[in-house]
Design a protein around this motif. Structure first.
Motif, PDB file in Angstrom:
ATOM      1  N   ALA A   1      21.196   8.466  -4.262  1.00  0.00           N
ATOM      2  CA  ALA A   1      22.377   7.327  -4.423  1.00  0.00           C
ATOM      3  C   ALA A   1      22.286   6.318  -3.221  1.00  0.00           C
ATOM      4  N   ARG A   2      21.551   7.059  -2.042  1.00  0.00           N
ATOM      5  CA  ARG A   2      21.513   6.009  -0.787  1.00  0.00           C
ATOM      6  C   ARG A   2      20.492   6.532  -0.136  1.00  0.00           C
ATOM      7  N   THR A   3      20.071   5.547   0.635  1.00  0.00           N
ATOM      8  CA  THR A   3      18.667   5.759   1.241  1.00  0.00           C
ATOM      9  C   THR A   3      18.935   6.563   2.831  1.00  0.00           C
ATOM     10  N   PRO A   4      17.886   6.909   3.524  1.00  0.00           N
ATOM     11  CA  PRO A   4      18.336   7.674   4.335  1.00  0.00           C
ATOM     12  C   PRO A   4      19.206   7.287   5.650  1.00  0.00           C
ATOM     13  N   SER A   5      19.229   5.827   5.545  1.00  0.00           N
ATOM     14  CA  SER A   5      20.225   5.293   6.519  1.00  0.00           C
ATOM     15  C   SER A   5      21.509   4.947   5.855  1.00  0.00           C
ATOM     16  N   GLY A   6      21.591   5.485   4.814  1.00  0.00           N
ATOM     17  CA  GLY A   6      23.068   5.201   4.089  1.00  0.00           C
ATOM     18  C   GLY A   6      23.234   3.845   3.263  1.00  0.00           C
TER      19      GLY A   6
ATOM     20  N   ASP B   1       0.643  -1.316   0.099  1.00  0.00           N
ATOM     21  CA  ASP B   1      -0.064   0.088  -0.050  1.00  0.00           C
ATOM     22  C   ASP B   1       0.818   1.204  -0.014  1.00  0.00           C
ATOM     23  N   ALA B   2       2.130   1.241   0.375  1.00  0.00           N
ATOM     24  CA  ALA B   2       3.112   2.165   0.590  1.00  0.00           C
ATOM     25  C   ALA B   2       4.233   1.752   0.639  1.00  0.00           C
ATOM     26  N   VAL B   3       5.485   2.393   0.333  1.00  0.00           N
ATOM     27  CA  VAL B   3       6.915   1.944   0.461  1.00  0.00           C
ATOM     28  C   VAL B   3       7.518   3.234   0.847  1.00  0.00           C
ATOM     29  N   SER B   4       8.828   2.878   1.569  1.00  0.00           N
ATOM     30  CA  SER B   4       9.585   3.866   2.257  1.00  0.00           C
ATOM     31  C   SER B   4      10.913   4.089   1.553  1.00  0.00           C
ATOM     32  N   LEU B   5      11.482   5.370   1.813  1.00  0.00           N
ATOM     33  CA  LEU B   5      12.622   5.406   0.980  1.00  0.00           C
ATOM     34  C   LEU B   5      13.742   4.357   1.285  1.00  0.00           C
ATOM     35  N   GLU B   6      13.808   3.734   2.439  1.00  0.00           N
ATOM     36  CA  GLU B   6      14.629   2.591   2.720  1.00  0.00           C
ATOM     37  C   GLU B   6      14.345   1.588   1.804  1.00  0.00           C
ATOM     38  N   ASP B   7      13.155   1.420   1.314  1.00  0.00           N
ATOM     39  CA  ASP B   7      12.821   0.110   0.387  1.00  0.00           C
ATOM     40  C   ASP B   7      13.605   0.302  -1.033  1.00  0.00           C
ATOM     41  N   LEU B   8      14.028   1.662  -1.373  1.00  0.00           N
ATOM     42  CA  LEU B   8      14.902   1.797  -2.601  1.00  0.00           C
ATOM     43  C   LEU B   8      15.926   0.943  -2.375  1.00  0.00           C
TER      44      LEU B   8
END
Length: 334
Positions: free
Chosen positions: A210-215, A180-187
């Motif tokens: 190039a990177r997710t919020p957690s790197g 139903d939704a994704v997060s930036l980490e899912d990239l």
């Protein structure tokens, strides 16, 4: 030099692709090839290097383009001024738009100006995905509606018109497509298509981080230069793409799913022009566009005015068919 040879040469020098040049000129590829060959015979040397994979300008071709472009623009502008004078119009404003929602803002603004400023005509043209500011810098546009951020020292910015949520376009067979939704980490779990062209680093990072919020690193998929090419690659499972939410409405197609983000910052839309070139016509367009953006934000799903959050509407869906308005005061350029 014949006019069709000149236009064909300059378009091919811009696109570096016979198919896209043929589409813009509304000619066959064979005819484009004939025009180029005729010009090369006239000049006496090749202007393009052609291989099965790419088309490139020769050194002579680059020189000819640099010499011809300013004169071609001046001739086109002179013809436009003459035609505008004949129609009782004293100013022609050239406006670029990068996507359908921005195009709707431009068209509605043009309709409003037709009533409030009958002496002002607007000519509109789509901004290439692979070159977001080139035509504006070259003077082919007077201003454009642009996706923010814009951090160009030689370009001036007008007001932010509205904000729009972003969604992830990916192949419908990918596991993330069922969410139903994704997060930036899912990239980190899907490669992102790369935009190839004359794009600033910060602009590319906004569209293709190039990177997710957690790197965590985000893999790169194939390169692309236009939206239809990108959606073809997405449908084939070659990668995903961050796009404005309205893309799901205007570019619904088999094999492509659009999943909302739970945490991505919305993208803004604003007016951009060359620094020092905010003419009275540009300012009139900016004032009218602000009012139009208010109406669009009330009607378009997942959009909002600056400083407010877009309303949640669930997963984007294709719209019901609607009839498109027509605008006599607008000229569409190929």
């Amino acid at each position: 030099m014949e006019r069709d040879e000149l236009e064909c040469f300059l378009l091919l020098a811009e696109e570096l692709h016979f198919g896209r040049t043929a589409d813009r000129m509304r000619l066959s590829r064979a005819r484009v090839s004939q025009l180029v060959q005729r010009l090369e015979r006239r000049v006496g040397a090749p202007l393009f290097v052609r291989t099965s994979r790419r088309v490139a300008l020769t050194a002579l071709g680059r020189q000819l383009r640099a010499d011809l472009e300013p004169h071609h623009r001046a001739i086109a502008a002179a013809l436009e001024r003459a035609a505008a004078t004949a129609r009782g119009i004293d100013t022609v404003l050239h406006v670029g738009f990068p996507n359908p929602l921005a195009g709707e803002i431009v068209m509605r603004t043009t309709e409003a100006l037709r009533v409030s400023h009958p002496g002002l005509a607007v000519e509109v043209c789509e901004v290439p995905l692979a070159d977001p500011y080139g035509q504006l810098r070259r003077g082919e546009f007077d201003l454009q509606v642009a996706e923010l951020p814009v951090r160009e020292e030689d370009l001036g910015e007008g007001p932010t018109l509205l904000a729009e949520e972003r969604v992830l376009a990916l192949g419908s067979a990918h596991p993330l497509a069922a969410r139903d939704a994704v997060s930036l980490e899912d990239l980190a779990d899907v490669p992102l298509l790369t935009i190839v062209g004359n794009v600033p680093d910060y602009w590319l990072e906004h569209h293709v981080p190039a990177r997710t919020p957690s790197g965590r690193p985000i893999a790169r998929g194939p390169g692309m230069t236009q939206m239809q090419e990108a959606l073809m690659l997405v449908a084939a499972g070659k990668g995903a793409l961050l796009v404005p939410a309205h893309t799901a409405r205007y570019h619904a197609r088999p094999g492509v799913a659009y999943v909302p983000f739970a945490d991505a910052e919305p993208t803004g839309y604003g007016l951009v022009w060359r620094a020092g070139h905010a003419s009275g016509a540009v300012q009139a367009f900016a004032r009218a566009a602000r009012e139009v953006a208010r109406a669009v934000a009330r009607q378009a799903p997942r959009t909002s005015l600056p400083g407010t959050a877009p309303a949640a509407h669930g997963r984007p869906r294709p719209p019901a068919p609607t009839s498109a308005p027509t605008f006599e005061h607008v000229q569409l350029r190929a």
